[in-house]
Design an enzyme around this catalytic site. Structure first.
Site, mmCIF file in Angstrom:
data_model
loop_
_atom_site.group_PDB
_atom_site.id
_atom_site.type_symbol
_atom_site.label_atom_id
_atom_site.label_comp_id
_atom_site.label_asym_id
_atom_site.label_seq_id
_atom_site.Cartn_x
_atom_site.Cartn_y
_atom_site.Cartn_z
ATOM 1 N N GLY A 270 0.820 -1.201 0.000
ATOM 2 C CA GLY A 270 0.000 0.000 0.000
ATOM 3 C C GLY A 270 0.855 1.252 0.000
ATOM 4 O O GLY A 270 0.543 2.227 -0.676
ATOM 5 N N GLU A 273 7.283 3.825 4.168
ATOM 6 C CA GLU A 273 7.566 4.980 5.007
ATOM 7 C C GLU A 273 8.960 5.558 4.826
ATOM 8 O O GLU A 273 9.602 5.962 5.813
ATOM 9 C CB GLU A 273 7.366 4.609 6.485
ATOM 10 N N GLU A 305 1.528 5.926 7.315
ATOM 11 C CA GLU A 305 2.908 6.225 6.898
ATOM 12 C C GLU A 305 3.443 7.460 7.609
ATOM 13 O O GLU A 305 4.638 7.525 7.939
ATOM 14 C CB GLU A 305 2.964 6.409 5.378
#
Length: 851
Positions: A270, A273, A305
């Site tokens: 998805g 970070e 994130e």
């Protein structure tokens, strides 16, 4: 390759030897479409006279120089590691190499946009892939500073962790039309959160003011051909809300100099970070209408994130066994931030049905593990990005917050950041701060919740007199034999009664539950309600069961709950019972179809439709499956036609109907919709819905190659190409399945996203016999796939092509024979196969109960 699988012992030994000061990384991205140039200069201290290695997954190592002495690359480099003999107390290492561009979503991924032919690059380094871009001591506890210099075409944008400098036009030696970007050194960080994104990305810019008064530049980036669909202001608004919430909660200003969010092609996860340069999957750029649930999912991901800038980037786990310190906290905090600081006030409802559902599934697999997992090597951690590490960990944190109080919990977190910023930590470091802030001894809590596996089940047991007054009330707790731990739970018991047709809470009691049986004298003397709900407000991590009378009430009135969270908890309990083979799957199918039309929460509708599909595909009796699926599709069409025009539910029901359509009349309707006829009022047949309708016709034998080619000509984009690949793999013929299998398993050149789409199409069948010829071939090839492909590519094949739809004893027998032959030679592969096998075994148990 030897050395790819770094062990924890190797990492610990290397960390004891070294202190890394800095990296100077020079990259040349102008050498064609296969390799790029990489020169790394590392400054580090070491134990005098010791030997170690640096990681460098290279195509060719051209030069190795250690402390001014040239080492022969042929002797010290094997394409994965570079051996470093006889170190000095202070060392400078230079490694010059050609590195490979990847099409797997790992390392430096290279993508060409079919719309305009432009090239786009991005890095993905977690867990162990910065070594595919530069020479590096690849482990999270060897933090350092990183300074990147990048030569690339002048019309590109180049983004990294630090603010992008003005490019310097390259000289004749570097080639006309190229420039070099010289970035400032990063703060001290782990290599896996460094990043490079390069190409003619377009951007929207903004800024905010952090809690310490700094101006933080913001950027949102996407490919040129997608930028028209980018709703940057929505993303900026969420980002500002997240910044304000986290800085206040954590007591620590945002730790980096800027915050860019980049939507990149063919991304595996998805998001990631990377410090100050977060990458997101491109499907979060909505070119067609999507359910509100997907918009909420993007918001949660954005907040997740952002939380990582503190949990993970500023303070990083020492080794991957504490991965949960990153992921569980980011998962918990993103939901908390969404519920308390954004428009997504119902985020805990989504958490209950989506995240906790994921955790409960994972925690009942044979491969379940403690939240603080035993991670022996990189292969272990690469299969550990799962529902335990993310969702169960976040659920347990929610339980802990309920136990100690949110204010005290956050005070402990603030002290944690104050003490450990820019450092590496272990579980004990966090627990000590939480203990100090809360005044609670968390050692026993940690042992029971973080260091043991399995999920408990809670059930009410009570008696009443003739007037319906409760004379005794207890909560029973059970665990399965394999994971017998009984745990303390902080939870609420809710009493619900009908009021004017609505099911409303009339009483709530919060208490601690522990052991096999917890008496609840506070409820004695109260009138028995229509429904008793354990774990009201979803504070605890446990499966719940309803007493018979409450279950009857829920079946009749689940749609009448005034609030979404208790309704969701009741539905989740019903789903658990169906999956566990305690209640017939057909009852769950009926429960969903009778009540989903009244559901107002988009994420709940989305999950219920997924669970409906799973129940029909796996859990109902095979002899009844076709008839029940046909009836379900008819009901979904009725729901789409009855829904409010233009509503979110109408869109979801229309898409679900298309996915389930299989009879002649249903396919006639799909065909008419694709032609723009018989479309429910309020539905726009946009491009992504067109692909769904066409693929439904392909699976049903109503459309073929010609129609797929025509649709791709209409939508000649990267998204269109993926949809076309899935549709071709879904063609219901033996030659089409054979061609897809060859491309997926026998060929090695498919990009990650194309492979993922083709797997989805290959397994989308009405006639499951089309998949039977590939069962033996799967088991014959899967070990070679695991040994020769990168982790992401191999895992997609191993999990995606397992014969899950063939829920027969033969599938179990073949799996068992494979596992017996595999032995303990590949624990990670064994885990994935065991998890897939469990799905078949669970399906057979549920089918047996579906009477």
């Amino acid at each position: 390759m030897p050395g790819l699988n770094l062990t924890r012992d190797e990492a610990r030994t290397r960390a004891d030897l070294l202190t890394v000061h800095s990296y100077e990384v020079t990259l040349d991205l102008t050498r064609g479409d296969r390799v790029f140039g990489s020169t790394t200069v590392v400054s580090f201290a070491a134990e005098q006279g010791a030997s170690t290695f640096i990681d460098a997954v290279a195509d060719t190592v051209h030069r190795v120089e250690l402390n001014g002495v040239e080492l022969d690359p042929a002797e010290v480099a094997d394409g994965v590691r570079v051996q470093l003999p006889v170190l000095a107390a202070s060392n400078t290492l230079v490694v010059e190499a050609d590195m490979l561009y990847m099409n797997t979503g790992e390392g430096l991924h290279r993508f060409t946009d079919p719309v305009d032919g432009e090239v786009y690059l991005y890095t993905q380094f977690e867990v162990p892939d910065s070594r595919r871009v530069f020479a590096v001591f690849e482990q999270p506890d060897l933090k350092s500073t990183f300074r990147f210099s990048v030569t690339a075409p002048s019309h590109w944008d180049v983004i990294s962790n630090m603010p992008t400098p003005e490019p310097v036009p390259a000289g004749p030696a570097e080639g006309a039309g190229n420039s070099t970007w010289y970035f400032e050194p990063t703060p001290t960080m782990s290599s896996y959160v460094t990043a490079l994104i390069a190409g003619p990305y377009q951007s929207v810019r903004s800024e905010l003011t952090s809690s310490d008064g700094r101006t933080i530049p913001l950027g949102v980036f996407a490919r040129k051909s997608l930028m028209q669909y980018m709703d940057a202001e929505n993303i900026f608004a969420l980002t500002r809300q997240g910044f304000e919430f986290y800085e206040e909660q954590f007591g620590t200003p945002y730790p980096f100099g800027k915050y860019d969010q980049l939507f990149v092609p063919e991304f595996n996860a998805g998001a990631m970070e990377n410090a100050g340069a977060v990458t997101f999957v491109e499907t979060y750029v909505f070119r067609s209408r999507v359910p509100d649930a997907t918009v909420e999912r993007r918001a949660i991901t954005i907040l997740h994130e952002l939380a990582h800038m503190w949990f993970g980037d500023l303070v990083t786990m020492r080794w991957w066994n504490d991965l949960w310190l990153n992921e569980s906290f980011a998962e918990f905090m993103s939901t908390l931030a969404a519920a308390e600081a954004t428009e997504f006030e119902q985020a805990w409802t989504t958490f209950a049905i989506l995240e906790k559902g994921w955790a409960y599934r994972q925690d009942q697999l044979p491969s379940t593990h403690p939240i603080v997992a035993q991670i022996n090597d990189l292969e272990d951690v690469q299969v550990n990005f799962d529902g335990i590490t993310y969702a169960k960990g976040a659920s347990v944190l929610k339980q802990l917050v309920a136990w100690v109080g949110q204010d005290r919990f956050m005070e402990g977190v603030r002290q944690y950041f104050a003490k450990h910023s820019w450092k590496n930590t272990e579980l004990v470091d966090l627990l000590s701060e939480l203990e100090a802030a809360s005044g609670r001894d968390l050692k026993a809590w940690s042992a029971l919740w973080l260091e043991t596996a399995g999920v408990n089940t809670l059930s009410p047991e009570f008696t009443t007199d003739d007037d319906g007054t409760i004379t005794s009330f207890a909560i029973l707790q059970t665990a399965i034999e394999a994971f017998p731990t009984l745990r303390p739970h902080r939870l609420a018991v809710g009493f619900y009664d009908l009021d004017g047709g609505a099911l409303v809470r009339t009483h709530r009691l919060e208490l601690d539950v522990d052991g096999e049986r917890t008496e609840v004298p506070e409820l004695v003397g109260r009138t028995r309600p229509a429904l008793v709900l354990l774990n009201d407000d979803d504070l605890a991590y446990a499966k719940i069961r309803l007493d018979p009378a409450s279950l009857k009430t829920s079946v009749l009135h689940v749609k009448d709950f005034r609030d979404s969270l208790p309704r969701t908890l009741v539905l989740a309990s019903a789903w658990d019972a169906a999956r566990d083979g305690e209640t017939p799957a057909r009852d769950y199918v009926e429960l969903v179809l009778q009540n989903i039309g009244a559901e107002s929460d988009s994420s709940v509708v989305l999950v219920l439709l997924r669970q409906l599909a799973s129940a029909l595909a796996f859990y109902v009796r095979p002899e009844d499956r076709e008839a029940m699926a046909d009836a379900a599709a008819d009901r979904l069409l009725d729901l789409a036609l009855a829904a409010d025009a233009g509503s979110d539910a109408q869109l979801q029901f229309t898409r679900a109907f298309s996915a389930h359509a299989r009879t002649a009349s249903q396919l006639d309707t799909v065909e008419a919709m694709l032609a723009g006829e018989r479309v429910p009022e309020g539905i726009t047949v946009d491009q992504d819905l067109r692909w769904e309708l066409l693929t439904s016709l392909v699976v049903g034998g109503r459309a073929g190659e010609a129609q797929i080619d025509a649709e791709l000509a209409r939508d000649s984009t990267a998204t269109g190409a993926l949809a076309a690949a899935a549709a071709r793999a879904a063609l219901p013929t033996a030659p089409a399945k054979e061609a897809a299998w060859a491309a997926l398993v026998e060929s090695t050149d498919l990009p990650n996203a194309t492979q993922r789409s083709m797997i989805a199409g290959f397994t989308r069948v009405h006639d499951r016999s089309l998949l039977e010829p590939f069962v033996e071939r799967y088991f014959a090839s899967v070990q070679d796939v695991w040994a020769t492909r990168t982790h992401e590519i191999a895992q997609q094949i191993v999990v995606g092509l397992y014969p899950s739809l063939l829920t027969t004893q033969d599938t179990l027998d073949r799996t068992d024979a494979f596992l017996a032959a595999l032995g303990d030679s590949s624990p990670s592969l064994r885990r994935l196969i065991l998890e897939s096998r469990d799905g078949v075994e669970r399906a057979r148990k549920a089918q047996a109960a579906d009477r």
